[in-house]
Design a protein around this motif. Structure first.
Motif, PDB file in Angstrom:
ATOM      1  N   GLU A   1       0.855  -1.193   0.000  1.00 16.12           N
ATOM      2  CA  GLU A   1       0.000   0.000   0.000  1.00 16.12           C
ATOM      3  C   GLU A   1       0.889   1.240   0.000  1.00 16.12           C
ATOM      4  O   GLU A   1       1.509   1.590   1.005  1.00 16.12           O
ATOM      5  CB  GLU A   1      -0.916   0.011   1.231  1.00 16.12           C
TER       6      GLU A   1
ATOM      7  N   GLU B   1      -1.694  -4.109   0.713  1.00 10.00           N
ATOM      8  CA  GLU B   1      -2.703  -3.429  -0.101  1.00 10.00           C
ATOM      9  C   GLU B   1      -4.089  -3.658   0.487  1.00 10.00           C
ATOM     10  O   GLU B   1      -4.381  -4.711   1.049  1.00 10.00           O
ATOM     11  CB  GLU B   1      -2.653  -3.957  -1.537  1.00 10.00           C
ATOM     12  N   ARG B   2      -4.909  -2.642   0.356  1.00  9.38           N
ATOM     13  CA  ARG B   2      -6.246  -2.709   0.947  1.00  9.38           C
ATOM     14  C   ARG B   2      -7.149  -3.612   0.110  1.00  9.38           C
ATOM     15  O   ARG B   2      -7.849  -3.168  -0.799  1.00  9.38           O
ATOM     16  CB  ARG B   2      -6.834  -1.302   1.052  1.00  9.38           C
ATOM     17  N   SER B   3      -7.094  -4.877   0.411  1.00 13.94           N
ATOM     18  CA  SER B   3      -7.906  -5.858  -0.304  1.00 13.94           C
ATOM     19  C   SER B   3      -8.934  -6.430   0.662  1.00 13.94           C
ATOM     20  O   SER B   3      -8.638  -7.341   1.439  1.00 13.94           O
ATOM     21  CB  SER B   3      -7.026  -6.979  -0.864  1.00 13.94           C
TER      22      SER B   3
END
Length: 506
Positions: free
Chosen positions: A241, A408-410
């Motif tokens: 991120e 990462e914003r998953s």
């Protein structure tokens, strides 16, 4: 043993890099073709074999540095390789990429020049490959248990190799088209040629590890289903991120994240592209961020033929010596020059960095392309702009190298595996690397939130946050030990760190 008077008789002498004006004309490693022997053997002989070797504490892997120094000093490369590989799966990676906090923790560093540990480590690893001391180590017998590893950076690869050698069936899932994570597409070839990565992958394949590329777990591949198909899962997706710079003009053409830029340049070297989609050729380049990623962008821009390159660092310029708040053996914040900085100085005569400055906004032309960057000096502690210090520098390409704030914003991956975030933005985990399940809904049974957190482990930057390659490998090894214990009830695998350990500090 080493010469007890070696540190008195032999001065420190690092392996020289190729001349800067020569190496910016190619993408070969900065030390490519430089003679390592007999220089490195003589340098290893400077090791004092201390009664309390603080270099062990400076290295999260707990590398047996005095032991392999002694073997290297006597040119016994096989024994040196055995001791080095006893604690480090990939010493050719760390020998090239790690900033070597072990050297700052060397006892000689109290009042003299430390042993060139990093050079010795790289040489031992290279000699091991040259002389065939890195044969695959397949397991003696299979356990019948299966593990999925998500991510193939150094943490994922280390965990996978350890678990495979313990007898488990391990499948590594990588979202990209090649194995390696940031080692593949984030690290420029002049720092580490990908041949080192390729031969480790080949070694792991021969040992029985299975690799699957183009495997987007949490996207096209359901992570919950992956958990049901395996006895355990290791999440090693890194901290991808990217931090943003929310200033006016951020949306102008020519302002890019550093990883977009580095990935394209690396794909050219892999043969995927004829030309980089983002090129510094003929442009005035400004790199925002003073860390290693910014330095990688600098070296890449010079090789692409940038017209000029400036690197902005919001931090004040460090001094040449340790401060009272950073005593030996901690890794100090002192003035350091990377190979890329050396290359820039050789070409233009000055350090390309501007310290203690921040970006105010970007200025564009009529076509919407960036043409200038407005910056200001900042107060060292609060980082507030100092009135009257604003100025403008020309910029045709701006690269944002501001670091990373966690995975990462998953939402899908987190929901499917039952992952939660900690206060630093990483995936929450216990000291033993097990993922922390989400809070129980409406007072239900703990861990009964969405996703099967049981049997899920988190390793590397995904839990620790942006860190060093040596910490990633240490975490991968420790997470493998935790998984092995979870699957079998006990383990003989080494666990050099716990999930919440931090580097030496004063």
């Amino acid at each position: 043993m080493t010469d007890p008077h070696g540190f008195l008789r032999t001065p420190r002498s690092a392996v020289p890099a190729r001349p800067a004006d020569q190496r910016i004309g190619d993408w070969l490693e900065v030390h490519a073709g430089q003679a390592l022997l007999p220089l490195v053997s003589a340098q290893a002989n400077r090791c004092m074999d201390c009664g309390v070797p603080f270099c062990h504490g400076g290295c999260p892997l707990g590398n047996l540095i005095p032991e392999w120094n002694a073997y290297a000093a006597h040119d016994d490369w096989q024994a040196a390789s055995d001791r080095l590989h006893a604690t480090n799966n990939f010493p050719e990676f760390t020998g090239r990429l790690c900033p070597a906090p072990c050297e700052d923790a060397c006892v000689l560093a109290i009042n003299s020049d430390p042993v060139t540990i990093k050079n010795v480590e790289q040489t031992i690893a290279d000699q091991a490959w040259e002389h065939g001391y890195t044969a695959p180590v397949p397991p003696a017998r299979p356990t019948g248990r299966t593990v999925a590893v998500i991510g193939s950076g150094p943490a994922g690869l280390a965990a996978a190799q350890q678990l495979t050698r313990a007898g488990h069936t391990v499948v590594v899932h990588e979202r990209a088209d090649r194995i390696g994570g940031l080692l593949r597409y984030g690290i420029p070839a002049f720092k580490m040629t990908k041949a080192h990565l390729d031969r480790r992958v080949a070694q792991m394949l021969a040992e029985g590890t299975v690799f699957r590329t183009d495997a987007d777990v949490g996207g096209r591949i359901d992570a919950a289903e992956l958990r049901r198909l395996h006895d355990a899962v290791v999440v090693a997706v890194g901290a991808g991120e990217r931090r943003e710079l929310p200033v006016p003009g951020r949306g102008l053409h020519g302002v890019h994240q550093a990883m977009e830029y580095l990935t394209g340049a690396n794909r050219v070297q892999e043969g995927d592209l004829a030309a980089a989609p983002i090129s510094a050729e003929g442009r005035h380049v400004v790199i925002v961020g003073g860390g290693d990623t910014g330095s990688d962008c600098l070296g890449t821009a010079l090789r692409q033929g940038a017209r000029s390159v400036v690197q902005l660092d919001i931090n004040p310029e460090p001094g040449p010596d340790r401060t009272a708040t950073e005593p030996w053996p901690v890794y100090p914040k002192v003035y350091r020059i990377s190979h890329a900085h050396e290359e820039a100085r050789d070409r233009d005569g000055d350090d390309p960095r501007i310290f203690a400055h921040a970006t105010l906004h970007f200025e564009g032309d009529a076509a919407g392309r960036v043409r200038a960057l407005h910056l200001t000096a900042v107060e060292p502690v609060t980082r507030r702009p100092l009135p009257g210090t604003e100025r403008v520098i020309e910029a045709g390409l701006v690269l944002l190298a501001l670091g990373f704030s966690g995975p990462e914003r998953s939402a899908t991956l987190e929901e499917q595996l039952g992952l939660t975030r900690d206060g630093r933005g990483g995936y929450a985990r216990t000291p033993g690397f097990a993922a922390v399940p989400p809070p129980a809904p409406d007072g239900g049974v703990p861990g009964s939130g969405p996703g099967p957190a049981e049997g899920v482990f988190v390793a590397g930057d995904a839990g620790r946050g942006q860190s060093l390659v040596v910490w990633a490998i240490a975490e991968g090894r420790s997470a493998a030990a935790a998984v092995d214990r979870y699957l079998t009830g006990s383990t003989s695998l080494p666990a050099p760190v716990r999930a919440h350990d931090r580097p030496l500090t004063a």
